[in-house]
Design a protein around this motif. Structure first.
Motif, PDB file in Angstrom:
ATOM      1  N   UNK A   1      -9.369   3.143   1.202  1.00  0.00           N
ATOM      2  CA  UNK A   1      -8.687   3.520   2.442  1.00  0.00           C
ATOM      3  C   UNK A   1      -8.127   4.925   2.375  1.00  0.00           C
ATOM      4  N   UNK A   2      -7.589   5.272   1.208  1.00  0.00           N
ATOM      5  CA  UNK A   2      -7.042   6.617   1.058  1.00  0.00           C
ATOM      6  C   UNK A   2      -8.161   7.633   1.218  1.00  0.00           C
TER       7      UNK A   2
ATOM      8  N   UNK B   1      -0.774   3.915   6.497  1.00  0.00           N
ATOM      9  CA  UNK B   1      -1.520   4.185   5.268  1.00  0.00           C
ATOM     10  C   UNK B   1      -2.354   5.444   5.369  1.00  0.00           C
TER      11      UNK B   1
ATOM     12  N   UNK C   1       1.860   1.958  -3.519  1.00  0.00           N
ATOM     13  CA  UNK C   1       0.748   2.565  -4.274  1.00  0.00           C
ATOM     14  C   UNK C   1       0.561   4.031  -3.897  1.00  0.00           C
ATOM     15  N   UNK C   2       0.774   4.327  -2.616  1.00  0.00           N
ATOM     16  CA  UNK C   2       0.523   5.689  -2.134  1.00  0.00           C
ATOM     17  C   UNK C   2       1.746   6.591  -2.295  1.00  0.00           C
TER      18      UNK C   2
ATOM     19  N   UNK D   1      -1.742   8.557   2.987  1.00  0.00           N
ATOM     20  CA  UNK D   1      -2.868   9.004   2.162  1.00  0.00           C
ATOM     21  C   UNK D   1      -2.990  10.524   2.183  1.00  0.00           C
TER      22      UNK D   1
ATOM     23  N   UNK E   1      -9.102  -1.417  -3.067  1.00  0.00           N
ATOM     24  CA  UNK E   1      -9.126  -1.315  -1.601  1.00  0.00           C
ATOM     25  C   UNK E   1      -8.240  -0.173  -1.109  1.00  0.00           C
ATOM     26  N   UNK E   2      -7.164   0.109  -1.832  1.00  0.00           N
ATOM     27  CA  UNK E   2      -6.296   1.227  -1.432  1.00  0.00           C
ATOM     28  C   UNK E   2      -7.026   2.552  -1.645  1.00  0.00           C
TER      29      UNK E   2
ATOM     30  N   UNK F   1      -2.077   5.046  -9.705  1.00  0.00           N
ATOM     31  CA  UNK F   1      -3.145   4.070  -9.874  1.00  0.00           C
ATOM     32  C   UNK F   1      -3.266   3.318  -8.557  1.00  0.00           C
ATOM     33  N   UNK F   2      -4.415   3.435  -7.919  1.00  0.00           N
ATOM     34  CA  UNK F   2      -4.617   2.740  -6.650  1.00  0.00           C
ATOM     35  C   UNK F   2      -5.502   1.525  -6.876  1.00  0.00           C
ATOM     36  N   UNK F   3      -5.164   0.428  -6.230  1.00  0.00           N
ATOM     37  CA  UNK F   3      -6.081  -0.701  -6.235  1.00  0.00           C
ATOM     38  C   UNK F   3      -7.385  -0.282  -5.563  1.00  0.00           C
TER      39      UNK F   3
ATOM     40  N   UNK G   1      -8.851  -9.502  -0.256  1.00  0.00           N
ATOM     41  CA  UNK G   1      -8.788  -8.036  -0.340  1.00  0.00           C
ATOM     42  C   UNK G   1     -10.034  -7.396   0.262  1.00  0.00           C
TER      43      UNK G   1
ATOM     44  N   UNK H   1       1.077  -1.090 -10.103  1.00  0.00           N
ATOM     45  CA  UNK H   1       0.405   0.210  -9.954  1.00  0.00           C
ATOM     46  C   UNK H   1       0.938   1.267 -10.905  1.00  0.00           C
ATOM     47  N   UNK H   2       1.612   0.860 -11.961  1.00  0.00           N
ATOM     48  CA  UNK H   2       2.047   1.791 -13.005  1.00  0.00           C
ATOM     49  C   UNK H   2       3.127   2.777 -12.557  1.00  0.00           C
TER      50      UNK H   2
ATOM     51  N   UNK I   1       0.830  -1.205   0.000  1.00  0.00           N
ATOM     52  CA  UNK I   1       0.000   0.000   0.000  1.00  0.00           C
ATOM     53  C   UNK I   1       0.867   1.259   0.000  1.00  0.00           C
TER      54      UNK I   1
END
Lengths: 240, 240
Positions: free
Chosen positions: B228-229, A228, A102-103, A232, B224-225, B220-222, B92, A137-138, A99
């Protein structure tokens, strides 16, 4: 929706026309998991060379390479966003890393505190989790994983331009949200272990220059949730 | 650090002096996992009666009850914070629910969209995940789990006082961060499936009153991310 071409982190000298061998794991992933064959396209990326399209070249049942085709995206300089966290049980730690990638975290700092229950990290596993998350996540880069340090070492290595937000459970005073609108250029977030920080650690941290003690609100967040939630807040905020 | 007394969600008529039976699972958890015996203290809580201390009363190898002692915390009214999400793979989804509970969600709305790959939810499992998370994170309530609806039904059931933030991947325009400083009284967050929203769904959502289309930034967030964000932004912010 067309299916996206698989992405692989590939820190080699990527340039048009070169042929490169894939590792055993990469070959397995592309051939058996993604079910690609010779001529199918994949994407390769790394911090230095950005993202490239490449063509799969199957050479045997367990052997494959790629031929690099065209340049898709130039490398990017990611703004610094550090996360210092204590080791957790493997499942929660992999999750935290996934996570955090991703963040937008740029630097991961595992740190030992007095009440850290798990006293080591498996660096290879953490790095693999970070790479896998970046592939998904690119992102064009993989965050830097720093070696495990104790809290004193970690704080001793902070530079004057870095600003540490010490997330202190149940602390009275400012919320991290009050700071998230205009973060400093080099923000770092420190999240403690399940057992919290020791009183001496709190005094030590509060006495350091460049450290702001903040709260994450009234609820009790698990260590990985706290990380997280804090990340965020900085993920989408424009940097000062 | 003294060890905290285990907490159990216990939606019964909690009042001083009453004896109550524990379920098989609760008995197993307290006796075999937490290794408690007769006379040991536990905490019981529910939305209506707040939190109480109770004494374990072991009646056999697999049978136990509690005697309710003193009142620890009065029930709390939690501000409304809704999360609408599409079903995900079980691992997830449990994770999403666990973190959403920690981050203060009051209402969980599973919603089907065109590109939702998983077309059902196991309500019992989701509820169990929500209860376990509430037990862990010192909440006094468990969020309401609404039945699975399709996107049209869900939007049709929105009330005029609710405000929906439609988190739209790669959308141009405002960031959710711009709204998080002073959220409305009844905010709801809608996060799409891995495959994103369909063009018709986007048009439909953008045309509804009380809906703001927002972005979660460049990454790009999944699914679930993203949830949460988005929840993290409202978790600590003072409500308008």
């Amino acid at each position: 929706m067309s299916r996206k071409e698989p992405r692989l982190y590939f820190p080699h000298d990527l340039k048009q026309g070169v042929s490169l061998a894939l590792s055993h794991d990469q070959t397995h992933y592309l051939m058996n998991v993604m079910r690609l064959g010779s001529g199918d396209h994949v994407r390769l990326f790394c911090d230095e060379h950005g993202e490239w399209r490449a063509k799969l070249d199957v050479q045997g049942k367990k052997k494959a390479g790629v031929v690099v085709l065209d340049h898709l995206r130039a490398p990017q300089t990611r703004p610094f966003l550090g996360l210092a966290f204590t080791p957790l049980r493997p499942h929660r730690l992999s999750f935290l890393v996934e996570k955090a990638v991703e963040l937008g975290v740029s630097d991961l700092f595992p740190v030992l505190t007095k009440y850290t229950a798990v006293r080591h990290v498996n660096e290879d596993k953490l790095r693999a989790a970070a790479i896998e998350a970046a592939e998904q996540c690119e992102r064009l880069d993989v965050p830097t994983l720093h070696p495990l340090q104790d809290l004193g070492q970690f704080c001793g290595n902070l530079t004057p331009s870095q600003h540490l937000y010490f997330c202190h459970e149940r602390q009275e005073g400012g919320l991290l949200w009050d700071h998230a609108g205009s973060p400093p250029k080099f923000p770092l977030i420190l999240v403690g272990p399940e057992g919290g920080f020791d009183a001496q650690e709190v005094t030590f941290l509060k006495g350091l220059p460049g450290v702001t003690s903040v709260s994450l609100g009234q609820g009790i967040l698990r260590a990985e949730t706290a990380a997280l939630a804090a990340l965020s807040l900085f993920h989408g905020a424009p940097r000062a």
